[in-house]
Write a protein that holds these residues in place. Sequence first.
Motif, PDB file in Angstrom:
ATOM      1  N   TYR A  28       1.391  58.188 -22.922  1.00 44.20           N
ATOM      2  CA  TYR A  28       1.707  58.958 -24.118  1.00 44.20           C
ATOM      3  C   TYR A  28       2.800  58.254 -24.903  1.00 44.20           C
ATOM      4  O   TYR A  28       3.579  57.470 -24.356  1.00 44.20           O
ATOM      5  CB  TYR A  28       2.190  60.363 -23.726  1.00 44.20           C
ATOM      6  CG  TYR A  28       2.509  61.256 -24.892  1.00 44.20           C
ATOM      7  CD1 TYR A  28       3.816  61.644 -25.169  1.00 44.20           C
ATOM      8  CD2 TYR A  28       1.497  61.708 -25.743  1.00 44.20           C
ATOM      9  CE1 TYR A  28       4.110  62.468 -26.249  1.00 44.20           C
ATOM     10  CE2 TYR A  28       1.776  62.528 -26.822  1.00 44.20           C
ATOM     11  CZ  TYR A  28       3.074  62.911 -27.074  1.00 44.20           C
ATOM     12  OH  TYR A  28       3.355  63.708 -28.142  1.00 44.20           O
ATOM     13  N   LEU A  29       2.836  58.522 -26.214  1.00 49.88           N
ATOM     14  CA  LEU A  29       3.902  58.040 -27.081  1.00 49.88           C
ATOM     15  C   LEU A  29       4.397  59.196 -27.936  1.00 49.88           C
ATOM     16  O   LEU A  29       3.606  60.051 -28.358  1.00 49.88           O
ATOM     17  CB  LEU A  29       3.391  56.918 -27.989  1.00 49.88           C
ATOM     18  CG  LEU A  29       3.114  55.569 -27.318  1.00 49.88           C
ATOM     19  CD1 LEU A  29       2.306  54.681 -28.244  1.00 49.88           C
ATOM     20  CD2 LEU A  29       4.416  54.875 -26.922  1.00 49.88           C
ATOM     21  N   THR A  30       5.689  59.230 -28.205  1.00 53.34           N
ATOM     22  CA  THR A  30       6.278  60.265 -29.042  1.00 53.34           C
ATOM     23  C   THR A  30       6.467  59.754 -30.464  1.00 53.34           C
ATOM     24  O   THR A  30       6.417  58.537 -30.718  1.00 53.34           O
ATOM     25  CB  THR A  30       7.636  60.710 -28.489  1.00 53.34           C
ATOM     26  OG1 THR A  30       8.554  59.606 -28.599  1.00 53.34           O
ATOM     27  CG2 THR A  30       7.530  61.123 -27.027  1.00 53.34           C
ATOM     28  N   VAL A  31       6.715  60.659 -31.362  1.00 55.04           N
ATOM     29  CA  VAL A  31       6.992  60.253 -32.739  1.00 55.04           C
ATOM     30  C   VAL A  31       8.271  59.428 -32.787  1.00 55.04           C
ATOM     31  O   VAL A  31       8.410  58.516 -33.626  1.00 55.04           O
ATOM     32  CB  VAL A  31       7.067  61.484 -33.666  1.00 55.04           C
ATOM     33  CG1 VAL A  31       8.261  62.366 -33.314  1.00 55.04           C
ATOM     34  CG2 VAL A  31       7.120  61.062 -35.123  1.00 55.04           C
ATOM     35  N   GLU A  32       9.197  59.695 -31.865  1.00 52.36           N
ATOM     36  CA  GLU A  32      10.428  58.906 -31.793  1.00 52.36           C
ATOM     37  C   GLU A  32      10.143  57.463 -31.415  1.00 52.36           C
ATOM     38  O   GLU A  32      10.835  56.543 -31.881  1.00 52.36           O
ATOM     39  CB  GLU A  32      11.401  59.535 -30.812  1.00 52.36           C
ATOM     40  CG  GLU A  32      12.010  60.847 -31.261  1.00 52.36           C
ATOM     41  CD  GLU A  32      11.076  62.037 -31.102  1.00 52.36           C
ATOM     42  OE1 GLU A  32      11.350  63.091 -31.722  1.00 52.36           O
ATOM     43  OE2 GLU A  32      10.073  61.906 -30.365  1.00 52.36           O
ATOM     44  N   ASP A  33       9.119  57.235 -30.583  1.00 55.89           N
ATOM     45  CA  ASP A  33       8.743  55.862 -30.224  1.00 55.89           C
ATOM     46  C   ASP A  33       8.292  55.087 -31.462  1.00 55.89           C
ATOM     47  O   ASP A  33       8.653  53.913 -31.642  1.00 55.89           O
ATOM     48  CB  ASP A  33       7.618  55.874 -29.180  1.00 55.89           C
ATOM     49  CG  ASP A  33       8.057  56.443 -27.844  1.00 55.89           C
ATOM     50  OD1 ASP A  33       9.204  56.190 -27.445  1.00 55.89           O
ATOM     51  OD2 ASP A  33       7.249  57.146 -27.203  1.00 55.89           O
ATOM     52  N   PHE A  34       7.516  55.741 -32.300  1.00 53.29           N
ATOM     53  CA  PHE A  34       7.059  55.089 -33.525  1.00 53.29           C
ATOM     54  C   PHE A  34       8.221  54.886 -34.491  1.00 53.29           C
ATOM     55  O   PHE A  34       8.342  53.827 -35.129  1.00 53.29           O
ATOM     56  CB  PHE A  34       5.949  55.911 -34.177  1.00 53.29           C
ATOM     57  CG  PHE A  34       4.637  55.842 -33.456  1.00 53.29           C
ATOM     58  CD1 PHE A  34       3.752  54.801 -33.690  1.00 53.29           C
ATOM     59  CD2 PHE A  34       4.290  56.808 -32.523  1.00 53.29           C
ATOM     60  CE1 PHE A  34       2.542  54.724 -33.009  1.00 53.29           C
ATOM     61  CE2 PHE A  34       3.083  56.749 -31.840  1.00 53.29           C
ATOM     62  CZ  PHE A  34       2.208  55.701 -32.085  1.00 53.29           C
ATOM     63  N   ALA A  35       9.081  55.891 -34.589  1.00 53.72           N
ATOM     64  CA  ALA A  35      10.216  55.790 -35.508  1.00 53.72           C
ATOM     65  C   ALA A  35      11.110  54.614 -35.150  1.00 53.72           C
ATOM     66  O   ALA A  35      11.612  53.902 -36.025  1.00 53.72           O
ATOM     67  CB  ALA A  35      11.013  57.091 -35.495  1.00 53.72           C
ATOM     68  N   ALA A  36      11.323  54.402 -33.844  1.00 52.91           N
ATOM     69  CA  ALA A  36      12.201  53.323 -33.389  1.00 52.91           C
ATOM     70  C   ALA A  36      11.620  51.948 -33.699  1.00 52.91           C
ATOM     71  O   ALA A  36      12.361  50.962 -33.784  1.00 52.91           O
ATOM     72  CB  ALA A  36      12.461  53.455 -31.893  1.00 52.91           C
TER      73      ALA A  36
END
Length: 383
Positions: free
Chosen positions: A137-145
Motif C-alpha cells: 500500500y501507499l499513502t497520499v503522504e508517500d506521493f506528496a513526499a
Amino acid sequence: MNLASLRNQIPCLQRVTYLNSGSFGPTPQPVVDAQQAVLLEQLRMGGSAPPVSQMLGEINEACRETVAQAVGAEPEEIALTQSTSDGIGIVAAGIDWRPEDEVITSNLEHVSGVLPWRQAAFRYGIKVVNLEDKQGYLTVEDFAAAITPRTRLICLSHIAWNSGAVLPVPEVCALAAKRGIMVLVDGAQSAGQIPLNMHELGCHFYSLPGHKWMMGPVGTGALYVRRDMIPQLYASRAGWASISGDDQGGAISFHTGARRYEAGTIHSPAYAGWRAAIQFVATQGADEMYARIKQLAREARAIFRKVPGCEILGPDDSALWSGLLPMRISGCDPKTLVERLWKEHNIITRWIPKPYALRISLHAFVTVEELKRTAEVISRICC
C-alpha cells in the motif's frame, strides 16, 4: 443483487470454480448473444453493406455512451481502446515531454504502468520516480513526499494488481490539483469492482479494460480524458477515425472529443458485447455487487487463514481490501499450485510474480461454498 440469477447467466460457473476475474472475467450469456447478433447480420448482409456499416457505427457510439454513463463521464471524454495498456500508452505518447520532467509511479504498478514512462525516459530524457510500497500500500503522504517542482504526472492504480490494495486515488488527485500535476489512473482492477465517477474522482486520465471485472470481451477498453485535457493531449497515432473531415491533403479537422485518439477500424461486435456486459452488471446493481465483493474479501480471509502455512498478503486494514486476495502457502510453489487446482479440480486462479504468490479474484458471483472447497483442496495439495 440476486446471486442465483447472476450465476445462471454465466454458463461456465456450472463447470468450473472461477477465481480469476482479475485476469479475464467469465463471459455472461448476454455478452455472447450481443456479439452473435452483430456477426450474424454481417454474415447475412456483408460487412460493407450500407445498413451494416450504419449499424457498426451506431454500436460504437452506443458503447461509448454506455461506458461514459458507467464511469460518470461525458461521451465526448471517452475514447474506445483495446485495453488498459492501450489507453496508458495513448497518454504517455501524447504528452509534450521535456527533459526535466518527472513521472511518479511505484512498484505496485503493473508493467504496463511502468514501461511507457521508461520509454519516455529513453526518448525524451524524463526521470521516472519509483515509490516502494509499505505492505502492499501507499499513502497520499508517500506521493506528496516524492513531488518536486519538476513533477509532471503521477501514474497509480486504483486497485493494485499484486497486493489488492485500494490506493488513495481521490486524495492523490486533490493533492496533484493543488500542484498543477496530471494524474493518470490505471483502472484495470477497479472498473467493474468499484462504482466510478470520473468527475468526482478528479483525475485527468483513467484507463480501463472491458474484459476483467466488467466481464466483457477481450480486446475492449476505454480511456477517459478529462474535457479540458483533450486539447492538450496530442493524438500521437492519428488515422481516419481520429478526424471529422479533411480537404484531401490540406486542413484536417480532428474530432473535438476523445474520439481523436481512435486511429482506425475497431471490432464492433466486441463493443456490442461490452455494452451488453455493462448493462448486465447494471441490472445486478453496481453498488450491491461491490458490497458483496467486500463481504467476500472478509469471509475469504477467515477461510484461508485456516489453511496450514497460509500467509495472506497485502494490507491489514479492511478499508483497503478489494476482490483481489494474494497469498502464500508455506512449502507450496504458487505456479505448480495454480496448475494443479485447474487440472485436478477445475478451479481457475493465477500466480503473480512480485510477490511470488497465488492470487484469487473474488467477484460478486463467487460463493462462500466455492471458497471453502478451494481452501480444502489447497490444504490437501500443500499439506
